[in-house]
Design a protein around this motif. Structure first.
Motif, PDB file in Angstrom:
ATOM      1  N   ALA A   1       0.489  -1.665   0.640  1.00  0.00           N
ATOM      2  CA  ALA A   1      -0.396   0.077  -0.040  1.00  0.00           C
ATOM      3  C   ALA A   1       0.861   1.161  -0.354  1.00  0.00           C
ATOM      4  CB  ALA A   1      -1.263   0.093   1.772  1.00  0.00           C
ATOM      5  N   PRO A   2       0.081   2.513  -0.514  1.00  0.00           N
ATOM      6  CA  PRO A   2       0.955   3.823  -0.695  1.00  0.00           C
ATOM      7  C   PRO A   2       1.377   3.839   1.267  1.00  0.00           C
ATOM      8  CG  PRO A   2      -0.607   4.260  -1.168  1.00  0.00           C
ATOM      9  CD  PRO A   2      -1.015   2.341  -0.987  1.00  0.00           C
ATOM     10  N   VAL A   3       1.544   2.956   2.275  1.00  0.00           N
ATOM     11  CA  VAL A   3       1.709   4.009   3.331  1.00  0.00           C
ATOM     12  C   VAL A   3       3.527   3.359   3.809  1.00  0.00           C
ATOM     13  CG1 VAL A   3       1.124   3.339   5.709  1.00  0.00           C
ATOM     14  CG2 VAL A   3      -0.566   4.124   3.474  1.00  0.00           C
ATOM     15  N   GLU A   4       4.009   4.247   4.653  1.00  0.00           N
ATOM     16  CA  GLU A   4       5.073   3.878   5.126  1.00  0.00           C
ATOM     17  C   GLU A   4       5.150   4.268   6.627  1.00  0.00           C
ATOM     18  OE1 GLU A   4       9.609   5.656   4.972  1.00  0.00           O
ATOM     19  OE2 GLU A   4       8.238   6.098   3.964  1.00  0.00           O
ATOM     20  N   LEU A   5       5.604   2.682   7.712  1.00  0.00           N
ATOM     21  CA  LEU A   5       5.338   2.864   8.737  1.00  0.00           C
ATOM     22  C   LEU A   5       6.332   3.646   9.462  1.00  0.00           C
ATOM     23  CD1 LEU A   5       3.864   1.933  11.242  1.00  0.00           C
ATOM     24  CD2 LEU A   5       5.775   0.046  11.441  1.00  0.00           C
ATOM     25  N   VAL A   6       6.418   5.515   9.833  1.00  0.00           N
ATOM     26  CA  VAL A   6       7.777   5.609   9.740  1.00  0.00           C
ATOM     27  C   VAL A   6       7.697   6.026  11.701  1.00  0.00           C
ATOM     28  CG1 VAL A   6       7.167   7.179   7.905  1.00  0.00           C
ATOM     29  CG2 VAL A   6       6.002   7.828  10.026  1.00  0.00           C
ATOM     30  N   ALA A   7       7.440   4.621  12.240  1.00  0.00           N
ATOM     31  CA  ALA A   7       7.719   5.492  13.415  1.00  0.00           C
ATOM     32  C   ALA A   7       6.631   4.021  14.496  1.00  0.00           C
ATOM     33  CB  ALA A   7       7.044   6.729  14.521  1.00  0.00           C
ATOM     34  N   TRP A   8       7.804   3.528  15.733  1.00  0.00           N
ATOM     35  CA  TRP A   8       7.218   2.444  16.668  1.00  0.00           C
ATOM     36  C   TRP A   8       7.863   2.863  17.837  1.00  0.00           C
ATOM     37  CZ3 TRP A   8       2.503  -0.254  16.233  1.00  0.00           C
ATOM     38  CH2 TRP A   8       2.744  -1.189  17.209  1.00  0.00           C
ATOM     39  N   GLU A   9       7.225   2.561  18.583  1.00  0.00           N
ATOM     40  CA  GLU A   9       7.436   2.557  20.135  1.00  0.00           C
ATOM     41  C   GLU A   9       6.783   2.082  21.102  1.00  0.00           C
ATOM     42  OE1 GLU A   9      10.402   2.365  22.763  1.00  0.00           O
ATOM     43  OE2 GLU A   9      10.973   3.682  21.692  1.00  0.00           O
ATOM     44  N   GLN A  10       7.619   1.843  22.079  1.00  0.00           N
ATOM     45  CA  GLN A  10       6.575   0.481  22.891  1.00  0.00           C
ATOM     46  C   GLN A  10       7.677   0.357  24.634  1.00  0.00           C
ATOM     47  OE1 GLN A  10       6.682  -3.599  19.840  1.00  0.00           O
ATOM     48  NE2 GLN A  10       6.871  -4.118  22.128  1.00  0.00           N
ATOM     49  N   ARG A  11       8.202   1.438  24.479  1.00  0.00           N
ATOM     50  CA  ARG A  11       9.359   0.765  25.675  1.00  0.00           C
ATOM     51  C   ARG A  11       8.618   2.025  26.231  1.00  0.00           C
ATOM     52  NH1 ARG A  11      15.051   2.098  23.839  1.00  0.00           N
ATOM     53  NH2 ARG A  11      13.924   3.160  22.718  1.00  0.00           N
ATOM     54  N   ARG A  12       7.880   2.152  27.405  1.00  0.00           N
ATOM     55  CA  ARG A  12       7.345   2.210  28.983  1.00  0.00           C
ATOM     56  C   ARG A  12       8.438   3.368  29.578  1.00  0.00           C
ATOM     57  NH1 ARG A  12       3.016   1.419  32.874  1.00  0.00           N
ATOM     58  NH2 ARG A  12       3.879   2.224  35.417  1.00  0.00           N
ATOM     59  N   ALA A  13       9.492   3.567  29.816  1.00  0.00           N
ATOM     60  CA  ALA A  13      10.463   4.491  29.655  1.00  0.00           C
ATOM     61  C   ALA A  13      10.718   5.574  29.163  1.00  0.00           C
ATOM     62  CB  ALA A  13      12.045   3.668  30.366  1.00  0.00           C
ATOM     63  N   VAL A  14      10.259   5.267  27.498  1.00  0.00           N
ATOM     64  CA  VAL A  14      10.280   6.143  26.924  1.00  0.00           C
ATOM     65  C   VAL A  14       8.712   6.806  26.548  1.00  0.00           C
ATOM     66  CG1 VAL A  14      10.458   6.937  23.910  1.00  0.00           C
ATOM     67  CG2 VAL A  14      11.906   5.680  25.259  1.00  0.00           C
ATOM     68  N   LEU A  15       7.445   6.149  26.853  1.00  0.00           N
ATOM     69  CA  LEU A  15       6.283   6.830  26.252  1.00  0.00           C
ATOM     70  C   LEU A  15       5.537   7.256  27.975  1.00  0.00           C
ATOM     71  CD1 LEU A  15       5.215   3.922  23.906  1.00  0.00           C
ATOM     72  CD2 LEU A  15       5.602   6.026  23.704  1.00  0.00           C
ATOM     73  N   LEU A  16       6.031   6.676  29.273  1.00  0.00           N
ATOM     74  CA  LEU A  16       4.923   7.391  30.483  1.00  0.00           C
ATOM     75  C   LEU A  16       5.111   8.325  30.801  1.00  0.00           C
ATOM     76  CD1 LEU A  16       3.617   6.246  32.584  1.00  0.00           C
ATOM     77  CD2 LEU A  16       5.742   6.487  33.790  1.00  0.00           C
ATOM     78  N   ASP A  17       4.242   8.970  30.954  1.00  0.00           N
ATOM     79  CA  ASP A  17       4.040  10.640  31.087  1.00  0.00           C
ATOM     80  C   ASP A  17       2.464  11.232  32.154  1.00  0.00           C
ATOM     81  OD1 ASP A  17       4.836  13.553  30.713  1.00  0.00           O
ATOM     82  OD2 ASP A  17       5.179  13.638  28.590  1.00  0.00           O
ATOM     83  N   SER A  18       2.783  12.414  31.736  1.00  0.00           N
ATOM     84  CA  SER A  18       1.399  12.613  32.536  1.00  0.00           C
ATOM     85  C   SER A  18       0.694  13.867  32.119  1.00  0.00           C
ATOM     86  CB  SER A  18       1.753  12.368  33.647  1.00  0.00           C
ATOM     87  OG  SER A  18       2.592  14.301  34.036  1.00  0.00           O
ATOM     88  N   ALA A  19      -0.155  14.572  32.527  1.00  0.00           N
ATOM     89  CA  ALA A  19      -0.740  15.508  31.573  1.00  0.00           C
ATOM     90  C   ALA A  19      -1.903  16.117  32.446  1.00  0.00           C
ATOM     91  CB  ALA A  19      -2.240  15.148  30.365  1.00  0.00           C
ATOM     92  N   ASP A  20      -2.375  17.369  33.079  1.00  0.00           N
ATOM     93  CA  ASP A  20      -2.848  17.524  34.069  1.00  0.00           C
ATOM     94  C   ASP A  20      -4.596  18.276  33.196  1.00  0.00           C
ATOM     95  OD1 ASP A  20      -2.454  19.965  36.945  1.00  0.00           O
ATOM     96  OD2 ASP A  20      -3.655  21.232  35.007  1.00  0.00           O
ATOM     97  N   HIS A  21      -5.367  17.776  34.541  1.00  0.00           N
ATOM     98  CA  HIS A  21      -6.161  18.158  34.255  1.00  0.00           C
ATOM     99  C   HIS A  21      -7.628  18.463  35.350  1.00  0.00           C
ATOM    100  CE1 HIS A  21     -10.324  17.373  32.246  1.00  0.00           C
ATOM    101  NE2 HIS A  21     -10.773  16.518  33.401  1.00  0.00           N
ATOM    102  N   GLY A  22      -7.757  19.850  35.507  1.00  0.00           N
ATOM    103  CA  GLY A  22      -8.244  20.569  36.347  1.00  0.00           C
ATOM    104  C   GLY A  22      -8.011  20.593  37.480  1.00  0.00           C
ATOM    105  N   GLY A  23      -5.911  20.136  37.392  1.00  0.00           N
ATOM    106  CA  GLY A  23      -4.845  20.216  38.627  1.00  0.00           C
ATOM    107  C   GLY A  23      -5.486  19.496  39.564  1.00  0.00           C
ATOM    108  N   GLU A  24      -5.262  18.409  38.685  1.00  0.00           N
ATOM    109  CA  GLU A  24      -4.766  16.544  38.911  1.00  0.00           C
ATOM    110  C   GLU A  24      -4.045  16.542  38.035  1.00  0.00           C
ATOM    111  OE1 GLU A  24      -7.673  12.147  39.264  1.00  0.00           O
ATOM    112  OE2 GLU A  24      -8.630  13.874  38.531  1.00  0.00           O
ATOM    113  N   ARG A  25      -2.615  15.806  38.651  1.00  0.00           N
ATOM    114  CA  ARG A  25      -2.625  14.639  37.236  1.00  0.00           C
ATOM    115  C   ARG A  25      -2.355  14.011  37.283  1.00  0.00           C
ATOM    116  NH1 ARG A  25       0.615  17.809  34.515  1.00  0.00           N
ATOM    117  NH2 ARG A  25       1.623  16.584  34.367  1.00  0.00           N
ATOM    118  N   LEU A  26      -3.272  13.000  35.721  1.00  0.00           N
ATOM    119  CA  LEU A  26      -3.712  11.852  34.653  1.00  0.00           C
ATOM    120  C   LEU A  26      -2.158  11.419  34.246  1.00  0.00           C
ATOM    121  CD1 LEU A  26      -7.284  12.881  33.698  1.00  0.00           C
ATOM    122  CD2 LEU A  26      -6.432  12.534  35.830  1.00  0.00           C
ATOM    123  N   SER A  27      -1.654  10.138  34.454  1.00  0.00           N
ATOM    124  CA  SER A  27      -0.861   9.070  33.633  1.00  0.00           C
ATOM    125  C   SER A  27      -1.308   8.879  32.449  1.00  0.00           C
ATOM    126  CB  SER A  27      -0.852   7.824  34.831  1.00  0.00           C
ATOM    127  OG  SER A  27       0.667   7.078  34.025  1.00  0.00           O
TER     128      SER A  27
END
Length: 294
Positions: free
Chosen positions: A135-161
C-alpha cells in the motif's frame, strides 16, 4: 543496511553471521517474536530459521519462552508456541551493529498474561509493516518502551497518567509533504473496566488523560508532533461499540479516539488494517488508517 562486522567464532565452532544480525535487529524493533514472525519479516525458510534460532539460544544471544498451546497439536508438530527475545549478550551485539540505542535494556521474563499482551503488540506492529509493503503507506515510527512513553497530563489540577502501549506514525505517500503523516497512540484493552472512581472506570480516565494531553500541547513538546489519535483495540466489535458509547456519555465524543476489534488485525490479510474498520465515539462512522482524516 547491516553494518559489516567480522564473523564471531566460538570454541564450539559457532559463527555469528550477518543473517544472525538481521534476527537481532528484528528483536530490537519488535522485542518479542515467534518463528513464523521472523519468516514473514525475512522471507527465510522456516526450518533453517528454527535451527538458527536454536543456535542463538544455545549461545545466549536470545532467550525463549513457551506459551500454552492454543490448539490441539499432534506430537512432533512445530513449536509454534515459542517466543523469543534478546538476552543481554544479544543486546550488546545489537548495539555493536547500531541497531539499539544506549537506553535499550534487557527485559526479564514475563508472565504469560503480560506476554500475551506484548504479542498482540507484535501482531499489530507486524500487520502494519506487512500492509505497508503493498500500500502507499509507510510506517515511519514505532515505540513501545514504557520508559520512553510514560508521561502525565494536567486535568483541572489533577495529574493523570499517560501510559500508552505504543506510539506509531504512518506516512501516506499519496498526500503532499506536510499533510501526509499522522501519529497514533495505541491502547490494547483486553480486560473489563475496573478501578471505578466517581463512576468513571480506569479506562475512561485513561482516555480523559489523552484528551488533556492534547489540550495541554504536551505531545508537541515531548514528541514534536502536531496532532495524534488514540487507537483502541478490543477483543470484539461489541466491546468496541460499548466503549465508544462510554466515552460519548463521559463527554469524550471525539474523533481523536478510534476503536476496532482484534479481527481486522490479520497477518494473512494485513491490508485489512488500513481499511475502514475503526469507529469513533463522535459519530460512530468508520474511519481508515489509509486516507486518515485530519
Amino acid at each position: 543496511m547491516i553494518t559489516a562486522i567480522q564473523p564471531e567464532k566460538a570454541r564450539s565452532g559457532f559463527y555469528f553471521k550477518e543473517g544472525d544480525a538481521e534476527l537481532l535487529k528484528r528483536l530490537v524493533e519488535y522485542r518479542f517474536l515467534q518463528p513464523e514472525d521472523f519468516q514473514r519479516l525475512t522471507g527465510r525458510n522456516i526450518i533453517s530459521l528454527r535451527r538458527r534460532l536454536l543456535q542463538l539460544l544455545r549461545h545466549e544471544y536470545i532467550e525463549r519462552f513457551t506459551l500454552p498451546m492454543e490448539r490441539d497439536a499432534p506430537i512432533g508438530s512445530p513449536p509454534d508456541a515459542f517466543v523469543y527475545q534478546l538476552k543481554p549478550r544479544g543486546v550488546l551485539k545489537a548495539k555493536e551493529y547500531g541497531f539499539a540505542d544506549d537506553d535499550y535494556r534487557y527485559t526479564r521474563e514475563k508472565s504469560n498474561l503480560f506476554l500475551q499482551h506484548d504479542l498482540l503488540l507484535t501482531k499489530f506492529h507486524l500487520t502494519l509493516e506487512l500492509a505497508a509493503r503493498t500500500a502507499p503507506v509507510e510506517l515511519v515510527a514505532w515505540e513501545q518502551r514504557r520508559a520512553v512513553l510514560l508521561d502525565s497530563a494536567d486535568h483541572g489540577g489533577e495529574r493523570l497518567s499517560v501510559n500508552p502501549d505504543a506510539l506509531f506514525g504512518l506516512k501516506d505517500r499519496e498526500k503532499p509533504d506536510g499533510q501526509n503523516t499522522a501519529y497514533f497512540f495505541l491502547e490494547i484493552v483486553r480486560s473489563r473496566e475496573s478501578e471505578y472512581r466517581g463512576r468513571e472506570s480506569n479506562f475512561v480516565r485513561k482516555m480523559r488523560a489523552f484528551a488533556a494531553y492534547y489540550a495541554n500541547g504536551t505531545h508537541q513538546e515531548r514528541y514534536g508532533i502536531a496532532n495524534f489519535r488514540v487507537v483502541v483495540l478490543t477483543p470484539t466489535k461489541q466491546r468496541a461499540l460499548n466503549l465508544c458509547k462510554k466515552l460519548q456519555n463521559a463527554g469524550l465524543a471525539s474523533t481523536r479516539f478510534w476503536f476496532t476489534d482484534f479481527e481486522p488485525i490479520s497477518l494473512d490479510e494485513p491490508a485489512r488494517i488500513l481499511e475502514k474498520v475503526f469507529l469513533t465515539p463522535k459519530d460512530f462512522e468508520a474511519g481508515a488508517l489509509h486516507g486518515f482524516r485530519d
